[in-house]
Write a protein that holds these residues in place. Structure first.
Motif, PDB file in Angstrom:
ATOM      1  N   PRO A 135      19.362  35.380 -26.514  1.00  0.00           N
ATOM      2  CA  PRO A 135      18.918  34.746 -25.269  1.00  0.00           C
ATOM      3  C   PRO A 135      18.544  35.733 -24.172  1.00  0.00           C
ATOM      4  CG  PRO A 135      20.883  33.661 -26.126  1.00  0.00           C
ATOM      5  CD  PRO A 135      20.706  34.932 -26.917  1.00  0.00           C
ATOM      6  N   VAL A 136      19.282  36.848 -24.075  1.00  0.00           N
ATOM      7  CA  VAL A 136      18.953  37.849 -23.060  1.00  0.00           C
ATOM      8  C   VAL A 136      17.591  38.473 -23.358  1.00  0.00           C
ATOM      9  CG1 VAL A 136      19.630  40.053 -22.039  1.00  0.00           C
ATOM     10  CG2 VAL A 136      21.368  38.333 -22.567  1.00  0.00           C
ATOM     11  N   LEU A 137      17.354  38.817 -24.627  1.00  0.00           N
ATOM     12  CA  LEU A 137      16.055  39.371 -25.008  1.00  0.00           C
ATOM     13  C   LEU A 137      14.949  38.353 -24.747  1.00  0.00           C
ATOM     14  CD1 LEU A 137      14.306  41.548 -26.320  1.00  0.00           C
ATOM     15  CD2 LEU A 137      14.871  40.551 -28.553  1.00  0.00           C
ATOM     16  N   GLY A 138      15.208  37.085 -25.092  1.00  0.00           N
ATOM     17  CA  GLY A 138      14.209  36.051 -24.853  1.00  0.00           C
ATOM     18  C   GLY A 138      13.870  35.907 -23.385  1.00  0.00           C
ATOM     19  N   SER A 139      14.875  36.021 -22.509  1.00  0.00           N
ATOM     20  CA  SER A 139      14.623  35.908 -21.070  1.00  0.00           C
ATOM     21  C   SER A 139      13.768  37.067 -20.568  1.00  0.00           C
ATOM     22  CB  SER A 139      15.950  35.862 -20.311  1.00  0.00           C
ATOM     23  OG  SER A 139      16.614  37.113 -20.357  1.00  0.00           O
ATOM     24  N   ILE A 140      13.996  38.259 -21.107  1.00  0.00           N
ATOM     25  CA  ILE A 140      13.197  39.421 -20.700  1.00  0.00           C
ATOM     26  C   ILE A 140      11.764  39.268 -21.197  1.00  0.00           C
ATOM     27  CG2 ILE A 140      12.935  41.916 -20.999  1.00  0.00           C
ATOM     28  CD1 ILE A 140      15.987  42.086 -21.138  1.00  0.00           C
ATOM     29  N   LEU A 141      11.605  38.792 -22.427  1.00  0.00           N
ATOM     30  CA  LEU A 141      10.260  38.548 -22.956  1.00  0.00           C
ATOM     31  C   LEU A 141       9.538  37.486 -22.134  1.00  0.00           C
ATOM     32  CD1 LEU A 141      10.985  38.554 -26.804  1.00  0.00           C
ATOM     33  CD2 LEU A 141       9.935  40.376 -25.449  1.00  0.00           C
ATOM     34  N   ASP A 160       8.230  38.970 -19.001  1.00  0.00           N
ATOM     35  CA  ASP A 160       7.064  39.828 -19.260  1.00  0.00           C
ATOM     36  C   ASP A 160       5.870  39.041 -19.781  1.00  0.00           C
ATOM     37  OD1 ASP A 160       8.635  41.886 -18.461  1.00  0.00           O
ATOM     38  OD2 ASP A 160       8.959  42.745 -20.440  1.00  0.00           O
ATOM     39  N   GLY A 161       5.985  37.728 -19.869  1.00  0.00           N
ATOM     40  CA  GLY A 161       4.867  36.903 -20.307  1.00  0.00           C
ATOM     41  C   GLY A 161       4.617  36.944 -21.798  1.00  0.00           C
ATOM     42  N   LEU A 162       5.635  37.303 -22.591  1.00  0.00           N
ATOM     43  CA  LEU A 162       5.481  37.364 -24.046  1.00  0.00           C
ATOM     44  C   LEU A 162       6.151  36.196 -24.758  1.00  0.00           C
ATOM     45  CD1 LEU A 162       6.156  41.178 -24.545  1.00  0.00           C
ATOM     46  CD2 LEU A 162       3.954  40.024 -24.636  1.00  0.00           C
ATOM     47  N   ALA A 163       6.836  35.370 -24.010  1.00  0.00           N
ATOM     48  CA  ALA A 163       7.526  34.208 -24.573  1.00  0.00           C
ATOM     49  C   ALA A 163       7.422  33.073 -23.570  1.00  0.00           C
ATOM     50  CB  ALA A 163       8.994  34.553 -24.874  1.00  0.00           C
ATOM     51  N   PRO A 164       7.637  31.835 -24.023  1.00  0.00           N
ATOM     52  CA  PRO A 164       7.582  30.708 -23.091  1.00  0.00           C
ATOM     53  C   PRO A 164       8.517  30.916 -21.903  1.00  0.00           C
ATOM     54  CG  PRO A 164       7.672  29.920 -25.351  1.00  0.00           C
ATOM     55  CD  PRO A 164       7.877  31.398 -25.416  1.00  0.00           C
ATOM     56  N   ARG A 165       8.053  30.530 -20.721  1.00  0.00           N
ATOM     57  CA  ARG A 165       8.841  30.748 -19.501  1.00  0.00           C
ATOM     58  C   ARG A 165      10.199  30.040 -19.571  1.00  0.00           C
ATOM     59  NH1 ARG A 165       4.515  31.982 -15.902  1.00  0.00           N
ATOM     60  NH2 ARG A 165       3.603  33.826 -16.892  1.00  0.00           N
ATOM     61  N   MET A 219       3.542  36.319 -29.935  1.00  0.00           N
ATOM     62  CA  MET A 219       3.788  36.898 -28.615  1.00  0.00           C
ATOM     63  C   MET A 219       2.509  37.429 -27.993  1.00  0.00           C
ATOM     64  SD  MET A 219       7.542  38.717 -28.723  1.00  0.00           S
ATOM     65  CE  MET A 219       7.431  39.442 -30.348  1.00  0.00           C
ATOM     66  N   GLN A 220       1.655  38.030 -28.796  1.00  0.00           N
ATOM     67  CA  GLN A 220       0.373  38.486 -28.259  1.00  0.00           C
ATOM     68  C   GLN A 220      -0.468  37.306 -27.793  1.00  0.00           C
ATOM     69  OE1 GLN A 220      -1.635  41.133 -31.058  1.00  0.00           O
ATOM     70  NE2 GLN A 220      -1.072  42.829 -29.728  1.00  0.00           N
ATOM     71  N   GLY A 221      -0.451  36.212 -28.563  1.00  0.00           N
ATOM     72  CA  GLY A 221      -1.192  35.021 -28.161  1.00  0.00           C
ATOM     73  C   GLY A 221      -0.663  34.438 -26.863  1.00  0.00           C
ATOM     74  N   ILE A 222       0.676  34.403 -26.703  1.00  0.00           N
ATOM     75  CA  ILE A 222       1.268  33.901 -25.466  1.00  0.00           C
ATOM     76  C   ILE A 222       0.885  34.795 -24.293  1.00  0.00           C
ATOM     77  CG2 ILE A 222       3.470  33.542 -24.271  1.00  0.00           C
ATOM     78  CD1 ILE A 222       4.655  32.669 -26.947  1.00  0.00           C
TER      79      ILE A 222
END
Length: 685
Positions: A360-366, A369-374, A493-496
């Motif tokens: 979850p921490v990694l997901g929040s950082i992604l 950075d605009g690499l994962a859903p907000r 992630m690149q697409g997001i």
């Protein structure tokens, strides 16, 4: 105190499962001291002692029991790699304490592409950590509870659900829950090994239950081994044993969860993790050798023979390495055996908690950075990244179900991702120190930086060798699936990122946004002449549009006639336009009419006012507003058309609001002691 009404079943259930909400200002209360952080973040790496030695013996058994002589040397090689990685990550947590870990190191020093590669590898590894740990625990449970045989996947999925609920309660609370079993596991394994080593030194160490068995080598491995074959055999065993390194990186991703000083506490926890894990793994391997354990792939039990070379009886059950050691060491003390086996099974379930804290921490950082859903960056009621926890649970349960909770199959997918991140992280740290050395002039600081760079350089060499060995020995056995999964996450992630970049450019304000529309044509939808319609008409009038009219879609002539008559009787000063719909469609005529108005005046705006009921019960929502939802869904895609919802609160909505306000104002147990009750509330009590 104000009178309280009944609280909704959903709210009560949520509070029971997750606990009371926490304010954002209470985030500091959820931070972990080292004594709790160690079991929270180290349970995965420590639990690998339950299966990493097993995998080493399984791989060596390909050539027969004589190959077991290499097991302790392979264990030392794995221990060397672990010590190197732990030392390297101690540099990382000091240099990058924000919690980005390998992802942040690679992104900052090697570029965004390298960062996305590391992120995709870690995402896959976290999912596999949960799947492997829980599947292994379900196999232990099936061995102890015959009723679970054949239902391991169901039991594993149920365990994931329980872990998800515990983690949704927050890091601190779940960490406290997991601390006791993890420490019991450390005590049980280290205590068993210490007692076994004492027996070994005194000459009283008994043999394992499988010591009298023979192992028939696999076809092609039954003769003298060439140097190439021996190297390949040892490489396979070494790559499987490196499963012990999984979970080490979780601490670098979880630094924000530590109490201050965060970096120092995280580095200390890393050192403790490395020393404990190495001690446990080497002790297990040494005792397994001295007790002459014979262990093969569970799907190849026919290779085990009796001392006379005969086949074993049908239904023979091969116990795991730790179970056999405990049975022998505590042969005259059954409680010791059951204690070791029980806590080992429990720790395998809890090992997944490492991923539930790191992912979850990694997901929040992604997400930042605009690499994962907000949504992955949002904290839930208990200040945990709830969406990331739920996503990890869903992905791991899918994997468990696909592979039917078979650890032997899942283990082949393991460790590829984590060693990809290891390598890029070490390379990034080398570049980090090199960049800072160019501007640093203090001799003491330069010496420290050069020492750190040397550590990371050695770590890169070790992890690169391991990655090559893993790819060569595990690619066809299932590692290719992991690589495909990493590529999939990489492309996603690149697409997001491209999507968010396009949206940001498209939404950037410019001078044209200040231009006022030349005309506002307002239309109010009327299904009946009732309070919601009259409120929508009044609101539309208050906005003073250039043109205002009501729209009614006629699907029944009698109903249309009644509405027109009532409209005239009430002398409504807004013209009512009837749109005839021969095919009884409601949405299409309104959308077409709004688009025609827009085409007639391209620089104007069409404002569509939709009366809606506000209800307080979920089942009432199914009975109302369905046409409004469909209409809004269609109009949102029409350029130049604005959709305005005009709510009308029914009685049930007011009751629901009062119920929610009562729940928010309720005095909970312990609030008075904690000072959360105001003087006014205290007087009301």
């Amino acid at each position: 105190m104000a009178r309280l009404r009944s609280v909704g079943v959903g709210d009560v259930s949520k509070r029971i499962l997750l606990g009371r909400k926490l304010r954002s200002s209470q985030l500091g209360e959820t931070l972990l001291p080292k004594r709790i952080a160690l079991p929270v973040f180290a349970s995965d790496a420590l639990s690998s002692v339950a299966y990493a030695p097993d995998e080493i013996f399984i791989m060596l058994a390909v050539a027969g029991a004589t190959a077991y002589a290499w097991s302790w040397k392979i264990g030392l090689a794995v221990a060397l790699v672990m010590l190197t990685v732990v030392t390297s990550y101690r540099q990382t947590v000091h240099a990058y304490p924000s919690g980005g870990g390998d992802y942040e190191v690679a992104t900052v020093n090697l570029g965004r592409t390298a960062g996305i590669t590391v992120a995709s590898a870690l995402l896959v590894d976290y999912v596999l950590t949960v799947a492997v740990s829980i599947s292994s625990a379900s196999q232990y449970a099936a061995g102890a509870v015959p009723a679970l045989v054949g239902h391991e996947a169901v039991a594993a999925c149920a365990a994931v659900v329980v872990l998800t609920a515990l983690n949704l309660r927050g890091v601190r609370e779940s960490g406290t829950f997991f601390a006791v079993p993890t420490y019991l596991f450390m005590v049980s394994i280290l205590g068993m090994c210490a007692y076994g080593l004492v027996q070994l030194l005194s000459g009283d160490l008994p043999e394992a239950e499988s010591a009298g068995l023979q192992i028939q080598p696999q076809e092609g491995w039954d003769g003298p081994l060439t140097q190439v074959a021996l190297f390949f055999l040892l490489a396979r065993a070494f790559s499987s044993g490196c499963a012990a390194l999984t979970g080490v990186e979780a601490i670098s991703n979880g630094v924000p969860a530590f109490r201050r000083p965060k970096s120092r506490n995280a580095a200390t926890t890393l050192l403790l993790l490395g020393m404990i894990a190495i001690s446990m793994m080497m002790s297990v391997i040494v005792l397994a050798n001295q007790m002459h354990i014979r262990y093969v792939d569970p799907h190849e039990l026919e290779r085990l023979k009796t001392a006379a070379g005969a086949a074993l009886p049908a239904g023979y059950e091969q116990n795991p390495v730790i179970s056999q050691i405990a049975s022998g060491v505590f042969d005259h003390f059954p409680p010791g055996f059951y204690f070791v086996v029980t806590v080992t099974g429990v720790i395998l379930v809890l090992a997944a908690n490492t991923a539930f804290n790191g992912f979850p921490v990694l997901g929040s950082i992604l997400a930042q950075d605009g690499l994962a859903p907000r949504s992955l960056g949002s904290r839930g009621d208990r200040l945990a990244y709830s969406n990331g926890i739920v996503f990890l649970a869903a992905m791991s349960m899918l994997l468990i179900w696909i592979f039917d909770a078979e650890t032997t199959k899942l283990i082949q997918l393991y460790i590829v991702g984590v060693f990809v991140s290891f390598n890029l992280s070490q390379l990034g740290m080398i570049k980090h120190w090199t960049r800072h050395l160019k501007s640093e002039r203090d001799p003491a600081t330069r010496r420290r930086m050069m020492r750190s760079r040397a550590i990371n350089t050695f770590g890169l060499g070790m992890t690169a060798i391991v990655l090559v060995i893993v790819l060569l020995t595990k690619f066809l056995a299932g590692a290719w699936i992991t690589i495909l999964a990493m590529i999939f996450f990489f492309l996603i992630m690149q697409g997001i990122a491209r999507h968010y970049d396009r949206v940001e450019l498209e939404l950037a304000a410019d001078e044209q946004d200040k231009v006022m529309p030349t005309r506002v044509h307002a239309i109010v939808l009327a299904s009946k002449l009732h309070k919601p319609t009259l409120r929508a008409l009044a609101f539309a009038k208050a906005t003073r549009p250039n043109a205002l009219e009501a729209i009614y879609v006629s699907t029944d002539d009698a109903a249309t006639t009644r509405l027109l008559e009532e409209w005239d009787e009430r002398r409504i000063d807004v013209p009512l336009k009837v749109l005839h719909s021969p095919y009884r469609e409601v949405t299409r005529p309104i959308v077409q009419y709004a688009q025609e108005i827009r085409k007639a005046n391209p620089r104007g705006v069409v404002a569509v006012y939709i009366p809606e009921y506000v209800v307080g019960r979920w089942w009432e929502q199914l009975l109302h507003n369905q046409t409004a939802l469909r209409l809004k869904g269609r109009l949102l895609f029409a350029p130049g058309v604005m959709v305005i919802s005009v709510p009308y609160q029914l009685r049930s909505s007011r009751i629901a609001l009062e119920r929610e306000e009562a729940a928010e104002g309720r005095v909970h147990a312990g609030d008075l002691r904690r000072g959360r009750v105001t003087d006014r509330s205290r007087d009301d009590l």
